[in-house]
Design an enzyme around this catalytic site. Structure first.
Site, PDB file in Angstrom:
ATOM      1  N   GLU A 405      69.613   9.681  -0.862  1.00 34.50           N
ATOM      2  CA  GLU A 405      68.621  10.740  -0.661  1.00 34.50           C
ATOM      3  C   GLU A 405      67.323  10.279   0.004  1.00 34.50           C
ATOM      4  O   GLU A 405      66.223  10.647  -0.438  1.00 34.50           O
ATOM      5  CB  GLU A 405      68.317  11.446  -1.993  1.00 34.50           C
ATOM      6  N   ASN A 468      74.485  15.182  -2.014  1.00 38.11           N
ATOM      7  CA  ASN A 468      74.266  15.495  -3.431  1.00 38.11           C
ATOM      8  C   ASN A 468      73.813  16.950  -3.496  1.00 38.11           C
ATOM      9  O   ASN A 468      72.839  17.314  -2.830  1.00 38.11           O
ATOM     10  CB  ASN A 468      73.155  14.618  -4.021  1.00 38.11           C
ATOM     11  N   GLU A 506      77.334  13.820  -5.443  1.00 43.47           N
ATOM     12  CA  GLU A 506      76.780  14.206  -6.743  1.00 43.47           C
ATOM     13  C   GLU A 506      76.832  15.707  -6.867  1.00 43.47           C
ATOM     14  O   GLU A 506      76.431  16.420  -5.949  1.00 43.47           O
ATOM     15  CB  GLU A 506      75.298  13.798  -6.879  1.00 43.47           C
TER      16      GLU A 506
HETATM   17  C1  GCB Z   1      69.946  13.363  -7.517  1.00 40.61           C
HETATM   18  C2  GCB Z   1      69.716  11.902  -7.624  1.00 40.61           C
HETATM   19  C3  GCB Z   1      70.039  11.371  -9.006  1.00 40.61           C
HETATM   20  C4  GCB Z   1      69.491  12.314 -10.067  1.00 40.61           C
HETATM   21  C5  GCB Z   1      70.156  13.652  -9.894  1.00 40.61           C
HETATM   22  C6  GCB Z   1      69.670  14.706 -10.892  1.00 40.61           C
HETATM   23  O1  GCB Z   1      70.140  13.907  -6.477  1.00 40.61           O
HETATM   24  O2  GCB Z   1      70.425  11.178  -6.661  1.00 40.61           O
HETATM   25  O3  GCB Z   1      69.513  10.087  -9.126  1.00 40.61           O
HETATM   26  O4  GCB Z   1      69.720  11.817 -11.354  1.00 40.61           O
HETATM   27  O5  GCB Z   1      69.893  14.137  -8.621  1.00 40.61           O
HETATM   28  O6  GCB Z   1      70.265  14.861 -11.942  1.00 40.61           O
HETATM   29  O7  GCB Z   1      68.663  15.360 -10.624  1.00 40.61           O
END
Ligand code: GCB
Length: 594
Positions: A405, A468, A506
C-alpha cells in the site's frame, strides 16, 4: 556488507554456529547517556530480558517505549574456531543497532526484520569470556521504513505508526556467532528451470580465498549428479541437468539437496549444503503459472505476533500457524509486512506453500519533503538487497512484493489530491525499486499491493495486479452486497485496463470472537464469514483472478486507536491465541473441497 548474510549459518564439519539465545542483561537508556557513560564496557544495574523477544511485551513500564536500550551477554568462543573467520549475526534488531565486542565498536545497522553480520575475528578474547553489547532503538519516523510519525494522519494512533501492527521493538530474532574457514563459500544462488523431463539447476557460487576450483553435487535424483566448478576471480557457475526431474509444487514439494565444496575434491576447505526445489514461475494474462500450469493462491496475510512473544521468533508458533493454514486448506501466504523468520520459508519449501516475500515497505509514501523521501528510498534499497540475498534460494517464494500500500499521498488510504509533478516523481521513484528487484532476481514475479484510492498507473510496473480491498467494511460499512458489487466491478476494470492476472491480497472484516447475530452485523463472526464468502464468490466468477488472501490468519496486536478495539486488529479467522472463528470453519469447508 549484505553479502555476509547471503548464506544462513550452518553447522557441518567445516562451519560452526553458536546460538546466543537466552536471558540477557538489559537496561533502558531514556536519557540517551549510555554512550557518554561508556555502557559499552559493561552494563550495571540491569534487568533480565529474553532474547529473542520484544521488549514491549516483557516489562509493564515499556509497552510504548521506543528509545534507546542496551543488551548484554557474555560467551566463550570455542578455541577450535581460532583459525576461522568468526561473525556475529543479528537476525533482527528493530530498528537501529550499535554493536560492541569487548568494548570495541564493531558496527552499526539500520532497519528491521532483516539480518546483518559483522566479521568479529579480530576482537575475540580466545581464553576469556567475550562481552557482546547491543544498543537498540525503534523511534518511529518519516525517515524510516516502516514509516511513522507522519503529520496530518486521518487516524491518530499511539504509538504513531503509519501502519496498524504494533511496533514491537528490540532483538526479535536470535543472535548467533558463526564461523567459516578463511577461504570460504560466500554465496550460492540456485536458479531452476526444466525442459520436458529434464530439470536444469543453475548454480552460481561466489567464494573468498585463493582456491580456484570446487565441486557441486545434487542429491535426491536417481543418482548423485556431480560437477566440478572453476572460479574466475571469485565467481563460478555450473549448470546441472537432472533427468526425470521431480518438479517442486504444492502437491509434491520435492526438494533436492545441493552441496557445494571448495578446494580439493577429497579434502575440501569448505562445504555448504542447501535445499532446492526445481520449478518455474511465469505469468500470462489471466494466471500465475507454476511449472506452466495455472495456480490459484488460497491463503492469508499473516503477522509474526503472539501474546507475550510480541514479534519474537518462536518455532512452536511457526509450526502451529502452518498447521492452521493447512487445516483451512490454504496453499499460500504473503509475509505481511516484512520478511519473516527464515524458518517460515524452510517450512514453506517442505510443505509446498506458495509465498509472496514482502519487504518491510509499509506505511510508505513517495512524496513530501525530499530529504525524508530520499532516506526512505535508501532504506528501501537496502531492504530489497538484504531480503533477496537472504531469501533467494527458497523455491516457495514465487513472487516478491516491493511494498504494501505505498501511495503518492502521505496517509494510508487517504483520498487527497496530489499535483501532477509530484505524481510523476512518485511513479519514477517507485519504478526504481521495481528495477532493482528485477535486476537482482529475474526468476520470480514482482508486484506491489495497491491501496484503496491509491494510484492506478503504478500497476504498469507489476506482473500481477494485487489489491487490498475493504468495500463493505471501511466503505459501505455493514453492506456486504454493495461491497461485493464494488469489488466485482473494480476487478473487471483493472483486468480490462492492464490485461494482467489479479489477486486480492487482503480482504476481511473484524470479528470479536464469540459475538454472534442472526442478521450478520459488523464485528460479529457471521458478518466476517459472510464478507469473506461474498468476496470469494466474486472471485470464482472471474477466470483472471489468480489468488485470494484473507486478511488475516489471526488477530494481532496494534497501536491504540479508534478503529482498533482493545488494541487489536480482529480480522483474524483465528483469534490471537489461535482458536477458530466461524470464518475459519467456513474456509476449511470451502478450500478443502477445491
Ligand atoms: C490494510 C493493511 C493492513 C491492515 C488492514 C486493516 O490494508 O495492509 O496492514 O491491517 O488493511 O485491517 O485495516
Amino acid at each position: 556488507d549484505p553479502k555476509d548474510i547471503a548464506l544462513s549459518p550452518i553447522q557441518n564439519t567445516k562451519r560452526n554456529v553458536l546460538d546466543l539465545s537466552g536471558i540477557w542483561k538489559f537496561k533502558k537508556d531514556s536519557l540517551n547517556i549510555g554512550v557518554k557513560e561508556q555502557w559499552y564496557n559493561g552494563l550495571t544495574k540491569t534487568r533480565s530480558i529474553a532474547v529473542p523477544g520484544s521488549w514491549n511485551e516483557q516489562f509493564d513500564d515499556m509497552r510504548d517505549y521506543l528509545d534507546w536500550v542496551w543488551y548484554e551477554t557474555e560467551t566463550y568462543v570455542p578455541s577450535n574456531w581460532k583459525d576461522q573467520k568468526v561473525f556475529l549475526r543479528v537476525n533482527d534488531a528493530t530498528y537501529t543497532a550499535n554493536i560492541w565486542i569487548n568494548g570495541i565498536s564493531v558496527g552499526y545497522h539500520e532497519g528491521c526484520h532483516v539480518p546483518f553480520a559483522f566479521d568479529i575475528s579480530g576482537y575475540i578474547n580466545w581464553d576469556k569470556k567475550n562481552k557482546i553489547i547491543i544498543q537498540v532503538e525503534n523511534q518511529l519516523s518519516p525517515e524510516r521504513v516502516p514509516t511513522g510519525n507522519v503529520k496530518g494522519g486521518s487516524f491518530e494512533t499511539l504509538p504513531a505508526s503509519n501502519y496498524d501492527f504494533f511496533p514491537y521493538s528490540g532483538l526479535n530474532r536470535s543472535v548467533e556467532l558463526f564461523s567459516v574457514p578463511k577461504s570460504f563459500i560466500r554465496d550460492i544462488t540456485v536458479k531452476t528451470d526444466y525442459n520436458e523431463y529434464v530439470g536444469v539447476i543453475d548454480i552460481n557460487v561466489e567464494k573468498i580465498g585463493s582456491y580456484k576450483t570446487g565441486n557441486v553435487y545434487v542429491y535426491g535424483g536417481e543418482k548423485v549428479i556431480e560437477s566440478s566448478i572453476k572460479f574466475i576471480e571469485n565467481q563460478g557457475v555450473v549448470k546441472v541437468e537432472v533427468p526425470n526431474v521431480r518438479l517442486w509444487g504444492p502437491k509434491d514439494p520435492f526438494l533436492y539437496t545441493v552441496k557445494v565444496t571448495l578446494g580439493d575434491k577429497r579434502n575440501p576447505v569448505d562445504i555448504y549444503e542447501l535445499k532446492a526445489g526445481v520449478r518455474k514461475v511465469s505469468v500470462n494474462e489471466k494466471s500465475i503459472l507454476l511449472n506452466d500450469e495455472p495456480v490459484f493462491l488460497k491463503g492469508f496475510g499473516r503477522h509474526e505476533d503472539f501474546p507475550v512473544l510480541g514479534r519474537s521468533s518462536s518455532n512452536s508458533l511457526i509450526v502451529k500457524d502452518f498447521e492452521l493454514m493447512k487445516w483451512t486448506g490454504a496453499n499460500s501466504f504473503r509475509t505481511t509486512h516484512y520478511p519473516y523468520d527464515e524458518e517460515n520459508y524452510n517450512m514453506a519449501d517442505r510443505e509446498g506453500f506458495l509465498v509472496i516475500g514482502e519487504t518491510p515497505g509499509v506505511g510508505l509514501y513517495f512524496l513530501g519533503d525530499p530529504e525524508s523521501m530520499e532516506k526512505r528510498q535508501r532504506a528501501m534499497k537496502r531492504y530489497i538487497t538484504e531480503m533477496i540475498y537472504r531469501d533467494k534460494n527458497h523455491p516457495s517464494i514465487i513472487m516478491w512484493c516491493v511494498a504494501n500500500e505505498p501511495n503518492d499521498k502521505a496517509q494510508l488510504g487517504q483520498m487527497g489530491y496530489t499535483e501532477d509533478n509530484d505524481k510523476k516523481m512518485a511513479y519514477e521513484e517507485f519504478e526504481k525499486l521495481f528495477k532493482q528487484v528485477r535486476s537482482l532476481d529475474a526468476t520470480r514475479l514482482v508486484m506491489y499491493v495497491g491501496v484503496m484510492f491509491g494510484p492506478v498507473d503504478w500497476f504498469n510496473l507489476t506482473d500481477v495486479i494485487a489489491i487490498n480491498r475493504y468495500w463493505g467494511w471501511y466503505s459501505s460499512p455493514g453492506d456486504i452486497k454493495t461491497g461485493a458489487n464494488a469489488i466485482s466491478k473494480e476487478l473487471d476494470r483493472l483486468h480490462r485496463k492492464f490485461k494482467k492476472p489479479c489477486m486480492i491480497t487482503e480482504f476481511g472484516a473484524d470479528a470479536q470472537a464469540g459475538l454472534h447475530a442472526v442478521n450478520p452485523e459488523m464485528f460479529t463472526e457471521e458478518y466476517q464469514k459472510e464478507f469473506i464468502k461474498a468476496y470469494l464468490d466474486v472471485a470464482d466468477e472471474k477466470d483472471f483472478v489468480t489468488g485470494m488472501h484473507v486478511w488475516n490468519l489471526a488477530d494481532f496486536k496494534t497501536s491504540q486507536g479508534l478503529i482498533r478495539f482493545g488494541g487489536y486488529n480482529l480480522k483474524g479467522v483465528f483469534t490471537r491465541d489461535r482458536r477458530p472463528k466461524l470464518a475459519a470453519w467456513f474456509l476449511r469447508n470451502r478450500w478443502k473441497e477445491l
